[in-house]
Design a protein around this motif. Structure first.
Motif, short mmCIF file in Angstrom:
data_model
loop_
_atom_site.label_atom_id
_atom_site.label_comp_id
_atom_site.label_asym_id
_atom_site.label_seq_id
_atom_site.Cartn_x
_atom_site.Cartn_y
_atom_site.Cartn_z
N GLU B 590 0.83 -1.06 0.01
CA GLU B 590 -0.17 0.16 -0.05
C GLU B 590 0.87 1.42 0.06
OE1 GLU B 590 -3.76 0.38 1.50
OE2 GLU B 590 -3.88 -1.01 -0.02
N PRO B 591 0.47 2.25 -0.95
CA PRO B 591 1.23 3.58 -1.12
C PRO B 591 0.92 4.57 0.20
CG PRO B 591 -0.45 3.47 -2.61
CD PRO B 591 -0.40 2.11 -1.96
N VAL B 592 0.47 4.01 1.35
CA VAL B 592 -0.23 4.88 2.29
C VAL B 592 1.19 5.07 3.25
CG1 VAL B 592 -1.47 5.30 4.59
CG2 VAL B 592 -2.59 4.14 2.31
N VAL B 593 2.10 5.80 2.84
CA VAL B 593 3.42 5.84 3.58
C VAL B 593 3.56 7.63 3.56
CG1 VAL B 593 4.57 4.00 2.64
CG2 VAL B 593 4.62 5.88 1.47
N ALA B 594 4.56 7.90 4.68
CA ALA B 594 4.71 9.51 4.95
C ALA B 594 5.77 9.67 3.59
CB ALA B 594 5.12 9.49 6.31
N ARG B 595 5.75 11.13 3.60
CA ARG B 595 6.69 11.58 2.55
C ARG B 595 7.13 12.92 3.19
NH1 ARG B 595 7.10 8.61 -1.64
NH2 ARG B 595 5.20 7.61 -2.40
N VAL B 596 8.37 13.30 3.09
CA VAL B 596 8.94 14.32 3.44
C VAL B 596 9.18 15.45 2.28
CG1 VAL B 596 10.93 15.59 4.61
CG2 VAL B 596 10.35 13.27 5.22
N ASP B 597 8.55 16.42 2.16
CA ASP B 597 8.22 17.35 0.86
C ASP B 597 9.77 17.65 0.27
OD1 ASP B 597 9.36 19.47 2.32
OD2 ASP B 597 7.53 20.88 1.86
N ARG B 598 9.54 17.82 -0.95
CA ARG B 598 10.83 18.22 -1.70
C ARG B 598 10.28 19.29 -2.53
NH1 ARG B 598 12.87 15.78 1.44
NH2 ARG B 598 14.29 13.85 1.28
N GLN B 599 11.23 20.34 -2.73
CA GLN B 599 10.78 21.47 -3.30
C GLN B 599 11.93 22.00 -4.33
OE1 GLN B 599 8.38 23.89 -2.14
NE2 GLN B 599 7.69 22.76 -0.56
N LEU B 600 11.85 22.61 -5.07
CA LEU B 600 12.64 23.25 -6.26
C LEU B 600 13.69 24.10 -5.41
CD1 LEU B 600 10.21 24.49 -8.95
CD2 LEU B 600 11.62 22.47 -9.00
#
Lengths: 300, 681, 188
Positions: B590-600
């Motif tokens: 399941e792709p229900v995982v946390a993500r830390v954001d990435r920006q330009l």
């Protein structure tokens, strides 16, 4: 039924209770009366003796076995292949004793020594319902003269016709049907009820009347509540307990039953047009008039 | 782009419709929510026609979001998402509104249940508006299984996996594999010799090309996740080199410490300090019991290296291996690292401790023994070579009393559960006893005779009818010694009487308990356990061999009391689960995982690198990542989520101070949409 | 009650004795209680039928043989018929009664019942068949109170029976009554 089997003579073992001038003589009277009309032909076994009944097996197994088996040996000596014992106490004692000696060689020898006769292996002992079912159902239909109207019969088998089932091998021990079939054959309604094979207290009539009062009360109540207006029996002890105790039961339980207790042979007799008196129906404690009155001639 | 949402309200037979007015839920939802394009109700949404309805309506109505108001998402979220996938809709646009467990089952009155259902459906509709398409995560699988425990459960599981063509690493903490089954004399209900059926399996496991066996070894740590576990195994110092040793027996024959109570014989037999636990042990190579060996005792006392002690060197002197002896007093524990795809836990049980029941004299009177001790007495390889002799004086007991439910079904002092095997093994014990002592008398005190299993009832009746064991219905209150006899004071509730028996020996059918270290071990593996410290299965009916952690399975008595056939069946089931897992090269999750954001650039990420998230993560899923410039210099160190390890619990997202972490499928936007739907209506 | 079991006491095996006499293996009984549940006279008994079997199982000779239960059993055989383990319970009661009489330890509280059996068999012994009148007289003579109680409930004084012509005063002797006597002598 083929002509041949109809003519077979069957050894008749009345037992003590249903002979003339005994407590249940009307059972013997009606069985013999009916057989004279529709067969099979019955001949009393010469010099038969008491089977020992419950007092025998309750206190001395070997004695009880010998007393019973002596009668079977006598029957064989007289040339009968089959014996009718209308009293279920007798038929059960005879059949169980036959089975006991068959399965216990030591007992067999002791008994043979005591009765001073060889033990028969070939005589078949039957109860009254079996005899009627096996030989007389067609004859009843053929020779029926009278038919009941509104007669609702609870067939009461008691203990000894069906138990022990593995040895007696007669009908369903929990819900026997043979007597009901006979009741239906003569045109009465067979009431479905729950106490067909309950115990009436049997041999405790004298020694433990309180037990008998309770057990017979339960049976009478069961029959009445199921809508019966008569109880049919094929056992002198059941008859005696149910017929003679109704007053005492009323005293004890405050419920008046006054339900006639009739032998199945008496019902067959009435259907065949035999006179109630000739069937011994005047010998009952509870008046059987209400049963007799339901019968009327079949219009042909 | 506005979504077209369809709402499907399930009756669940009458499970929902009896206390929730489902028609009203559908009507109100349609009336008050302009984005809801379609609503309907259906008797059983999970049924085949129910699923077809869902698929048809997605297509007909052009739905781009779906809410199914039904039972718990645990039950059927998967079902409805799969149905949606068949229409081409991304499954993460399908949401469940739980109006059964949260409404109909808990609110007896219709208005309350109905109003709450309407609210819940509205909330979920709002969330669905914000749903994004997600893609399942693929993780690689290490094609190797770990089996922890070398009893019948572990051996069976290992053999089944190995026969299936996959590699197995087996870890057993004792010096030999075999477990409790190797201790048993004969087995119910067929009375075949336990060792005769056990040892071939032990040999097969030892010789199997696909099985690597570590005995006298324990699990040091397990990290990683389904398909990718990292396992450290501690090979405890055996003091014997398994490669060099031939198992010739010279060493243990000369060992002077002969009076050490044998663990394998449950203390009724003795062993030496260098020993193999039993003749058929595998490997049949000894271990030195460092606690009891006089050389090690001396070394500890003098605080010197064991090899420097000169107190006793009989074993090493007797060792015929040359030039380097197979015995190495200075051997140290060794840590082995292995990569593992799936794990089977088969760590077994222990017998209830002696002495817990002072009233029975367990641990006090030599002739009051436990069930396993009786097994050793009756075993041909046991200390009496199978003769039934009482431990105190070696006399053949004329009357033996067996007491059932010792510790079992005793919430006051023992355990509340039934140990399940004792009725059968006690019946077996009476038979073994009667077979060996023909004129002996066996009495069994029992509360119920529980022999549910194929041929089990017949077996226990045989003990009574043919072998003549006398069963007395009641517990024993007291056992005390009078002269040479043990007086057993019990009851027979069937006659309503006190029973006093002058016995020669008493056998206690002691409860099966979870291993002493079960709790710590479960924590090491992150698997759940029950109130009795037995490991919990994922679902008591439908997932009986799965633990609460993905990729970890359970076999045998570590999960609860059970007998050999049941253990073997469970081990086989666990093995088949492992084989299924290892049959694919990668697993989807399941792709229900946390993500830390990435920006330009120049921000790269709003993460400030405080790593609070790492501190709270229960699954060690937070890693750090250096964001580097082209020249390789580190611009910023930020958190990163290992998708394989993340279980989607959301702790990191809640903890993050800079709001840089979001949980896929449950992001802030979605959660706020739900809350607002409740607040503003 | 207290049951004491020692090595010595185990040597007299009551259950085995019962089995040898009757072929009934009481070990088969697992004490389900179905016999008691269906017994029409259980409510009058001092021990339930299954407890009587239990006594035999555990070798409690005295308890079994002196019980009132064995005499109150009506021999209706409901128990045997329904027993799931094919234990012949009704037949076991026969054996226990027989043993109790042999050992002279039949419960005196049930003297009415034992006397009835005695009077019945005496009549058979004498005549080969039952003389209902003779049997009633003997019972009345030996157990006057019980006879009176029964009389109040219609039967035992026989007067009503006689009115219906159903009680013969003259006993009927069979021809082979000597043989019957010999049977009693050999087996009685």
């Amino acid at each position: 039924m083929s002509e041949e089997t109809k003519k077979t003579k069957i050894g008749y073992y009345p037992g003590c209770a249903i002979t003339k001038c005994s407590t249940s003589e009307e059972y013997g009277t009606s069985v013999l009366g009916v057989s004279r009309v529709i067969g099979p032909e019955l001949e009393e076994i010469d010099d038969w003796n008491c089977c020992g009944a419950s007092s025998g097996h309750a206190t001395n197994h070997k004695l009880s076995t010998a007393l019973s088996v002596r009668n079977i040996s006598l029957a064989e000596k007289d040339g009968y292949d089959e014996v009718l014992a209308p009293c279920p106490m007798c038929s059960q004692r005879l059949i169980v004793s036959q089975d006991d000696v068959e399965n216990d060689e030591k007992l067999r020898k002791e008994v043979e020594d005591a009765i001073e006769m060889p033990i028969s292996r070939n005589v078949k002992v039957s109860n009254y319902l079996e005899i009627v079912k096996n030989y007389s159902m067609d004859e009843i239909a053929e020779k029926q003269k009278r038919k009941p109207e509104g007669l609702k019969v609870a067939s009461y088998y008691g203990c000894l016709l069906v138990r022990p089932p593995k040895i007696l091998k007669f009908d369903d021990p929990e819900n026997p049907k043979t007597m009901d079939d006979i009741v239906k054959a003569i045109g009465a309604e067979a009431v479905d009820w729950e106490f067909k094979t309950n115990c009436c207290g049997g041999g405790f009539t004298l020694s433990r009347p309180n037990v008998v009062i309770k057990l017979t009360h339960d049976i009478l109540e069961g029959a009445i509540d199921a809508g019966a207006n008569a109880i049919a029996v094929a056992c002198p002890m059941c008859h005696a307990n149910l017929d003679m105790r109704q007053q005492a039961i009323e005293k004890e339980y405050g419920r008046r039953f006054n339900i006639p207790i009739v032998y199945i042979s008496e019902l067959i007799g009435l259907a065949l047009g035999l006179k109630p008196k000739d069937l011994g129906m005047d010998k009952h404690f509870i008046d059987t008039g209400s049963v007799i009155d339901t019968f009327s001639d079949i219009e042909k | 782009m506005s979504k077209k949402i369809g709402v499907f309200v399930c009756h669940c037979g009458t499970n929902i419709s009896a206390t929730v007015d489902v028609e009203k839920v559908a009507e109100e939802t349609k009336k008050n929510n302009p984005r809801v394009a379609y609503t309907t109700t259906y008797k059983y949404m999970c049924s085949d026609p129910g699923q077809k309805l869902l698929r048809d309506k997605i297509k007909e109505e052009g739905l781009t979001g779906v809410v199914v108001a039904a039972c718990s998402p645990k039950m059927h979220e998967h079902t409805f998402r799969n149905a949606a996938v068949k229409t081409g809709l991304n499954p993460y646009h399908v949401e469940i509104s739980n109006i059964r467990e949260q409404c109909s089952w808990v609110h007896p009155d219709i208005p309350t249940g109905t109003d709450k259902s309407i609210d819940l459906v509205r909330m979920m509709t709002e969330k669905t508006r914000k749903d994004k398409s997600l893609t399942a995560i693929k993780v690689p699988v290490t094609k190797r299984a770990l089996v922890i425990g070398g009893g019948i459960a572990g051996i069976q599981a290992a053999l089944d996996i190995a026969d299936g063509g996959q590699e197995v690493v087996m870890v057993e903490r004792e010096a030999s594999i075999g477990g409790h089954m190797a201790q048993l004399s004969e087995t119910f209900p067929t009375l075949d010799c336990s060792q005769c059926i056990m040892t071939p399996k032990m040999v097969e496991a030892a010789q199997h090309d696909n099985i690597t066996m570590y005995t006298w070894s324990e699990i040091e740590s397990i990290t990683g996740y389904l398909g990718n576990f990292d396992v450290k195994i501690r090979k405890k110092a055996r003091s014997v080199d398994l490669d060099l040793c031939t198992g010739c027996s010279s060493c243990w024959q000369v060992c002077p410490c002969k009076k050490i109570k044998s663990e394998f014989d449950m203390g009724i037999g003795n062993r030496t300090a260098i020993y193999i636990p039993f003749p058929q042990a595998i490997p049949s190579k000894p271990v030195i019991d460092r606690e009891n060996c006089i050389l090690f005792k001396d070394a500890r006392k003098k605080n010197i290296k064991p090899n420097d002690s000169k107190v006793c060197r009989k074993c090493i002197d007797a060792c015929p291996i040359a030039p380097v002896k197979a015995i190495d007093y200075n051997q140290e524990d060794e840590i082995v690292d292995v990569k593992i795809g799936a794990i089977i836990v088969a760590t077994g049980f222990r017998e209830l401790e002696d002495g817990l029941y002072g009233e029975y004299g367990g641990g006090k009177y030599e002739d009051v023994i436990t069930g396993l001790q009786f097994e050793r007495l009756a075993s041909a390889s046991g200390p009496t070579e199978g003769k039934i002799k009482r431990p105190s004086d070696g006399k053949e007991p004329e009357i033996v009393v067996f007491i059932q439910c010792v510790g079992s079904r005793d919430p006051a002092k023992g355990c509340s559960y039934c140990s399940k095997t004792c009725c059968m093994y006690t019946a077996k014990h009476t038979m073994l006893y009667k077979h060996k002592v023909h004129d002996g008398h066996a009495f069994v005190f029992y509360i119920d005779i529980r022999c549910a299993g194929k041929s089990y009832e017949e077996f226990s009746q045989r003990a009574i009818e043919e072998e003549g064991a006398t069963y007395l219905r009641g517990r024993v209150s007291r056992v005390y010694k009078k002269g040479e006899k043990l007086i057993v004071l019990g009851a027979d509730t069937l006659t309503g009487s006190v029973v006093e028996i002058e016995a020669d020996m008493v056998v206690l059918a002691s409860a099966m308990k979870a291993q002493d270290d079960a709790e710590q071990f479960a924590q090491k593996l992150s698997i759940q356990y029950d109130k009795d410290k037995f490991f919990s299965e994922m679902h008591p009916k439908l997932k009986p061999v799965e633990s609460s952690s993905a990729g970890i399975f359970l076999a045998g008595t570590c999960q609860g009391p059970k007998d050999i056939p049941e253990t073997v069946a469970q081990a086989g089931a666990a093995a088949s689960k492992v084989l299924a897992l290892l049959s694919s090269d990668e697993l989807e999750r399941e792709p229900v995982v946390a993500r830390v954001d990435r920006q330009l650039p120049p921000v790269f990420s709003t993460c400030i690198g405080c790593f609070y998230c790492q501190k709270v993560c229960p699954y060690s899923a937070i890693e750090s990542e250096d964001i580097k410039a082209r020249d390789g210099s580190v611009i910023k160190t930020v958190a990163r989520v290992n998708e394989g390890l993340c279980q989607g619990c959301g702790l990191c997202a809640a903890t993050c101070r800079s709001k840089s972490v979001e949980l896929e499928g449950f992001n802030d936007e979605q959660i706020y949409a739900e809350i607002n739907a409740l607040e503003f209506n | 009650m207290k049951i004491k079991i020692t090595t010595e006491e185990r040597k007299s095996d009551f259950a085995k004795e019962v089995e040898e006499r009757s072929g009934i293996d009481v070990k088969k009984c697992y004490q389900c209680g179905k016999c008691t549940a269906g017994c029409p006279v259980a409510y009058e008994m001092d021990y339930m039928p299954n407890q009587i079997i239990r006594f035999v199982q555990l070798g409690l000779r005295q308890e079994a043989l002196t019980s009132r239960t064995i005499w109150l059993c009506a021999s209706c055989i409901t128990c045997t018929t329904r027993c799931p383990k094919e234990v012949k319970i009704a037949e076991l009661m026969d054996v226990l009664r027989e043993m109790a009489l042999e050992e002279g330890i039949a419960n005196p509280m049930e003297k009415d019942i034992t006397t009835f059996h005695e009077a019945f068999l005496n009549s058979v012994k004498k005549h080969g068949r039952i003389s209902e009148c003779g049997m009633l007289m003997e019972f009345k003579r030996k157990r006057p109170k019980a006879a009176l109680k029964s009389a109040l409930q219609d039967v035992a004084d026989g007067s009503q029976l006689m009115m219906k012509g159903k009680l013969s005063l003259a006993p009927h002797d069979i021809k082979g009554k000597d043989n019957i006597k010999r049977i009693f002598e050999k087996l009685g």
